[in-house]
Design a protein around this motif. Structure first.
Motif, short mmCIF file in Angstrom:
data_model
loop_
_atom_site.label_atom_id
_atom_site.label_comp_id
_atom_site.label_asym_id
_atom_site.label_seq_id
_atom_site.Cartn_x
_atom_site.Cartn_y
_atom_site.Cartn_z
N ARG A 76 15.01 18.58 4.80
CA ARG A 76 13.85 19.21 5.44
C ARG A 76 12.69 19.34 4.46
NH1 ARG A 76 12.75 22.17 9.90
NH2 ARG A 76 11.10 23.74 9.72
N GLN A 77 12.95 19.69 3.22
CA GLN A 77 11.90 19.84 2.22
C GLN A 77 11.24 18.49 1.89
OE1 GLN A 77 13.93 21.76 -1.03
NE2 GLN A 77 13.75 23.82 -0.14
N GLU A 78 12.06 17.47 1.75
CA GLU A 78 11.52 16.15 1.46
C GLU A 78 10.70 15.63 2.63
OE1 GLU A 78 14.54 13.45 0.14
OE2 GLU A 78 15.43 14.92 -1.22
N PHE A 79 11.14 15.91 3.85
CA PHE A 79 10.40 15.48 5.03
C PHE A 79 9.03 16.16 5.07
CE2 PHE A 79 8.96 16.01 9.38
CZ PHE A 79 9.13 14.74 9.92
N ALA A 80 8.98 17.47 4.82
CA ALA A 80 7.71 18.21 4.85
C ALA A 80 6.75 17.71 3.77
CB ALA A 80 7.99 19.70 4.68
N SER A 81 7.29 17.42 2.58
CA SER A 81 6.43 16.93 1.49
C SER A 81 5.86 15.54 1.82
CB SER A 81 7.23 16.86 0.18
OG SER A 81 6.46 16.29 -0.85
N LEU A 82 6.72 14.66 2.36
CA LEU A 82 6.25 13.33 2.72
C LEU A 82 5.23 13.38 3.86
CD1 LEU A 82 6.42 10.27 2.47
CD2 LEU A 82 8.40 10.32 3.99
N ARG A 83 5.40 14.26 4.79
CA ARG A 83 4.45 14.40 5.90
C ARG A 83 3.07 14.81 5.38
NH1 ARG A 83 6.22 18.78 10.14
NH2 ARG A 83 6.07 20.00 8.22
N THR A 84 3.02 15.74 4.45
CA THR A 84 1.74 16.18 3.89
C THR A 84 1.03 15.04 3.17
OG1 THR A 84 2.62 18.43 3.61
CG2 THR A 84 0.65 17.84 2.34
N GLU A 85 1.78 14.28 2.38
CA GLU A 85 1.18 13.17 1.64
C GLU A 85 0.71 12.06 2.58
OE1 GLU A 85 3.20 12.71 -2.59
OE2 GLU A 85 4.72 12.82 -1.01
N ALA A 86 1.48 11.79 3.64
CA ALA A 86 1.10 10.74 4.59
C ALA A 86 -0.16 11.12 5.35
CB ALA A 86 2.25 10.47 5.55
N ASN A 120 0.84 -1.19 0.00
CA ASN A 120 0.00 0.00 0.00
C ASN A 120 0.88 1.24 0.00
OD1 ASN A 120 -2.66 -1.34 0.35
ND2 ASN A 120 -1.70 -2.04 2.24
N ASN A 121 0.52 2.24 -0.83
CA ASN A 121 1.29 3.48 -0.95
C ASN A 121 2.78 3.19 -1.18
OD1 ASN A 121 -1.04 5.25 -0.23
ND2 ASN A 121 -0.82 4.22 1.75
N PRO A 122 3.13 2.50 -2.24
CA PRO A 122 4.54 2.13 -2.44
C PRO A 122 5.45 3.34 -2.62
CG PRO A 122 3.25 1.61 -4.40
CD PRO A 122 2.27 1.98 -3.32
N GLU A 123 4.96 4.38 -3.27
CA GLU A 123 5.80 5.56 -3.48
C GLU A 123 6.13 6.24 -2.16
OE1 GLU A 123 3.96 8.12 -6.26
OE2 GLU A 123 4.02 6.68 -7.93
N LEU A 124 5.13 6.36 -1.29
CA LEU A 124 5.38 6.98 0.02
C LEU A 124 6.33 6.11 0.84
CD1 LEU A 124 1.81 8.28 0.97
CD2 LEU A 124 3.63 9.41 -0.32
N ARG A 125 6.19 4.81 0.73
CA ARG A 125 7.10 3.92 1.45
C ARG A 125 8.54 4.07 0.95
NH1 ARG A 125 5.96 1.65 6.31
NH2 ARG A 125 3.71 1.43 6.46
N GLN A 126 8.71 4.24 -0.32
CA GLN A 126 10.05 4.43 -0.87
C GLN A 126 10.66 5.74 -0.41
OE1 GLN A 126 9.69 4.05 -5.13
NE2 GLN A 126 9.16 1.87 -5.05
N LYS A 127 9.85 6.78 -0.38
CA LYS A 127 10.35 8.07 0.10
C LYS A 127 10.75 8.00 1.57
CE LYS A 127 7.62 10.86 -3.13
NZ LYS A 127 6.57 11.91 -3.26
N SER A 182 8.43 13.56 13.24
CA SER A 182 9.53 12.60 13.08
C SER A 182 9.15 11.56 12.03
CB SER A 182 9.83 11.90 14.41
OG SER A 182 8.73 11.08 14.79
N LEU A 183 10.17 10.79 11.62
CA LEU A 183 9.92 9.71 10.68
C LEU A 183 9.05 8.62 11.29
CD1 LEU A 183 13.43 9.35 8.97
CD2 LEU A 183 11.40 10.53 8.11
N LYS A 184 9.13 8.43 12.60
CA LYS A 184 8.28 7.47 13.28
C LYS A 184 6.81 7.86 13.16
CE LYS A 184 11.31 4.56 14.97
NZ LYS A 184 11.29 3.12 14.60
N ASP A 185 6.54 9.17 13.27
CA ASP A 185 5.15 9.64 13.12
C ASP A 185 4.64 9.38 11.70
OD1 ASP A 185 5.23 10.52 15.73
OD2 ASP A 185 5.83 12.56 15.19
N ILE A 186 5.49 9.63 10.73
CA ILE A 186 5.09 9.38 9.33
C ILE A 186 4.85 7.89 9.11
CG2 ILE A 186 5.88 9.47 6.94
CD1 ILE A 186 7.28 12.08 7.56
N GLU A 187 5.66 7.05 9.70
CA GLU A 187 5.47 5.61 9.55
C GLU A 187 4.12 5.17 10.13
OE1 GLU A 187 7.94 1.46 10.37
OE2 GLU A 187 8.64 3.37 11.19
#
Length: 304
Positions: free
Chosen positions: A52-62, A4-11, A80-85
């Motif tokens: 920082r930019q990649e983290f903010a973009s991934l957070r919005t999509e998650a 599920n959401n393979p692109e977000l998982r890769q990021k 944090s990355l744990k929150d995004i996970e």
């Protein structure tokens, strides 16, 4: 879960892989800055900015992916990355309809019911009018101010759900449960709609029937040839004459007239099977139109 959401998982995996190295370089730069006043290099600052930019973009999509499948309140902060996970884990779970969605689904089914014999069945119209009014209330209500009927519809405990069970009975519905449903629907509405549902007169409205293609014109059929003749193509009465003169088709269809003298060479054989020629039977084969069972041949019989 990874499907599920393979692109977000890769990021997320890419950020997890880069974070330890970037953290070590930042720690070393902090020591140099503290002890000798050496500022961080431009390369390190660019790497930190990109992270920082990649983290903010991934957070919005998650967050968007998690909201799409869950009506529950999400964490107010994702730092944090744990929150995004955790957000991606929520997005990977099957979508469960909320109270509002479940209630509207039941009401839409009620509104799709039609009577097979009476399009203007008044008892059904009154029930659907109530369902339509309730649907408007639930659709316009705030999430924290839904009518109490919404939860009953969502949990399939409303009387309208009992009506749906009569219209389309589940496979495990036994006689006892059937009797309970009949009593519930009769008390909540009326006996007429209960009888209509029990008799199968209430059904869900089907999609419009697709137009039927025009039938091409049928060309005139040619008479069957001798090669393709079947016994079903012929009448069932066969008349075989011994004379060598073949009668015309028009004379065969005319009613027979009394001959001046008995015709010694006429054999009439009622039957539905092909009669094979035997010596002396002649070569004339004429068909009548009266279906008779096969019987015994008669000879020397004049027309009455």
């Amino acid at each position: 879960m990874t499907e599920n959401n393979p692109e977000l998982r890769q990021k997320l995996a890419a950020l997890v892989e880069r974070s330890p190295g970037l953290g070590s370089r930042l720690a070393q730069a902090a020591i140099e800055l503290k002890e000798a006043g050496v500022p961080p290099t431009e390369l390190l600052i660019e790497q930190l900015t990109a992270y920082r930019q990649e983290f903010a973009s991934l957070r919005t999509e998650a967050i968007a992916a998690a909201k799409a499948v869950s009506s529950e309140q999400l964490p107010p902060q994702v730092t944090s990355l744990k929150d995004i996970e955790r957000l991606l884990a929520i997005a990977a779970t099957p979508k469960v309809p909320g109270v509002r969605e479940g209630a509207l689904e039941v009401l839409d089914l009620v509104l799709s019911i039609v009577h097979t014999d009476q399009p203007d069945f008044p008892h059904l119209q009154s029930v659907q009018a109530e369902a339509l009014k309730l649907r408007q209330q639930i659709a316009q209500a705030a999430p924290d101010a839904l009518p109490p009927e919404a939860e009953a519809l969502h949990s399939r405990r409303h009387t309208l759900c009992a009506l749906l069970a009569l219209v389309d009975p589940p496979a495990d519905l036994n006689d006892e449960k059937w009797g309970v449903l009949v009593e519930v629907v009769t008390r909540a509405y009326n006996k007429a709609i209960t009888v209509a549902a029990a008799r199968g007169k209430l059904v869900y409205q089907k999609s419009p029937t697709p137009p039927v293609a025009a039938t091409p014109p049928v060309s005139p059929q040619r008479p069957p040839s001798a090669e393709g003749v079947r016994m079903s193509d012929f009448p069932e009465v066969m008349v075989i004459g011994a004379s060598s003169t073949k009668p015309s088709p028009s004379s065969v269809l005319k009613p027979p007239s009394a001959p001046t003298q008995p015709e010694e060479d006429v054999i009439i054989i009622p039957g539905s099977e092909e009669v094979r020629s035997t010596p002396g039977d002649g070569d004339r084969l004429v068909f009548g139109a009266v279906p008779l069972a096969r019987g015994v041949a008669k000879r020397n019989q004049p027309w009455d």
